[in-house]
Design a protein around this motif. Structure first.
Motif, short mmCIF file in Angstrom:
data_model
loop_
_atom_site.label_atom_id
_atom_site.label_comp_id
_atom_site.label_asym_id
_atom_site.label_seq_id
_atom_site.Cartn_x
_atom_site.Cartn_y
_atom_site.Cartn_z
N LEU A 44 -4.01 -26.98 58.26
CA LEU A 44 -3.88 -25.00 57.96
C LEU A 44 -2.40 -24.83 56.93
O LEU A 44 -1.56 -24.39 56.87
N LEU A 45 -1.70 -26.25 57.33
CA LEU A 45 -0.31 -25.92 56.84
C LEU A 45 -0.69 -26.57 55.40
O LEU A 45 0.09 -25.79 54.27
N TRP A 69 -3.50 -25.17 53.63
CA TRP A 69 -4.46 -23.92 53.11
C TRP A 69 -2.94 -23.14 52.78
O TRP A 69 -3.08 -22.53 51.96
N LYS A 70 -2.55 -22.87 53.98
CA LYS A 70 -0.72 -21.94 53.74
C LYS A 70 -0.23 -22.42 52.39
O LYS A 70 0.29 -21.43 51.54
N ARG A 71 0.42 -23.69 51.78
CA ARG A 71 0.31 -24.47 50.80
C ARG A 71 0.05 -23.86 49.90
O ARG A 71 0.46 -23.30 48.71
N LYS A 110 -2.05 -22.29 49.57
CA LYS A 110 -2.32 -20.75 48.47
C LYS A 110 -1.30 -19.39 49.09
O LYS A 110 -1.58 -18.00 48.91
N ILE A 162 1.20 -18.33 50.98
CA ILE A 162 1.32 -18.00 52.68
C ILE A 162 2.11 -18.25 53.35
O ILE A 162 2.56 -19.59 53.03
N VAL A 163 2.75 -16.75 53.43
CA VAL A 163 4.88 -16.95 53.94
C VAL A 163 4.10 -16.51 55.28
O VAL A 163 3.38 -14.51 55.06
#
Length: 239
Positions: free
Chosen positions: A7-8, A10-12, A14, A16-17
């Protein structure tokens, strides 16, 4: 790879914050479109009927009222930003915490009528204070150059009786001169419970006002009080 870090990653990847929401939706788009359509059709029908009967489509006779809750310390209540030296570890603010909870309600009015909008004392405005009696407000003297009235209510928000008092003060009476001129007007309100009572609609009609409604979730799109008035007022009030 579905490990504990996926998940970390993926957020990085994409971008995503976490951010505070600044656009909220209270209903689906199809529902919103249907409510807007119903509001517009009601307005078109009333204006077309007036045009056929009286030769006036009421384009310059539309009024709208809306309630705006405000806190005595709006900046503290809204938790907005304040000025501070860049790099400061702490951003301090001295405030009266109770004032962030004490509120009043402001009733604003907008219109399409150039004469009403350009009058020296401006359109009517009312402040409804949160109080069990008028003991806190009876000593207040509103500015003489404004069309402003004052009420008080235990909950600090408008109920049916307060709406009726507001309309009784500010809606122009139905006179023989207005009747001869077919001086009918349109009054827009939202679907707050206090606005929907038959007594409110009937009273407005006795003053020559046809009441139309902004349905739920549409006020931020087409109610002028919300789109072009309250944000500027709130900004000035915070200053």
């Amino acid at each position: 790879v579905l490990d504990r870090h996926w998940l970390l990653r993926w957020k990085r990847d994409k971008g995503i914050v976490f951010r505070k929401p600044n656009m909220r939706f209270k209903c689906s788009k199809p529902v919103l479109v249907e409510r807007l359509r119903a509001m517009w059709l009601n307005l078109i029908r009333v204006r077309r009927l007036a045009e056929r009967l009286f030769g006036n489509d009421l384009s310059k006779a539309i009024f709208g009222i809306d309630e705006k809750p405000i806190h005595f310390n709006e900046a503290g209540s809204k938790n907005v930003r304040t000025l501070e030296i860049a790099g400061a570890l702490a951003v301090r603010l001295k405030e009266n915490h109770a004032a962030t909870r004490e509120r009043a309600s402001l009733m604003t009015c907008v219109t399409s009528c150039p004469e009403a909008a350009s009058q020296p004392r401006r359109l009517p405005m009312e402040i409804l204070f949160k109080a069990k009696s008028n003991r806190r407000t009876r000593g207040l003297e509103p500015p003489g150059d404004l069309n402003i009235s004052i009420q008080c209510a235990e909950k600090g928000s408008y109920r049916q009786e307060h709406i009726l008092r507001y309309l009784a003060v500010w809606l122009d009476p139905w006179t023989p001169a207005r009747a001869a001129a077919h001086d009918y007007r349109i009054l827009f309100m939202d679907v707050a419970k206090s606005h929907l009572a038959e007594e409110v609609l009937e009273f407005a009609w006795t003053r020559g006002f046809v009441t139309l409604l902004h349905y739920g979730c549409t006020t931020g799109i087409c109610q002028v009080n919300d789109t072009d008035l309250h944000a500027d007022f709130e900004k000035i009030h915070r200053m």
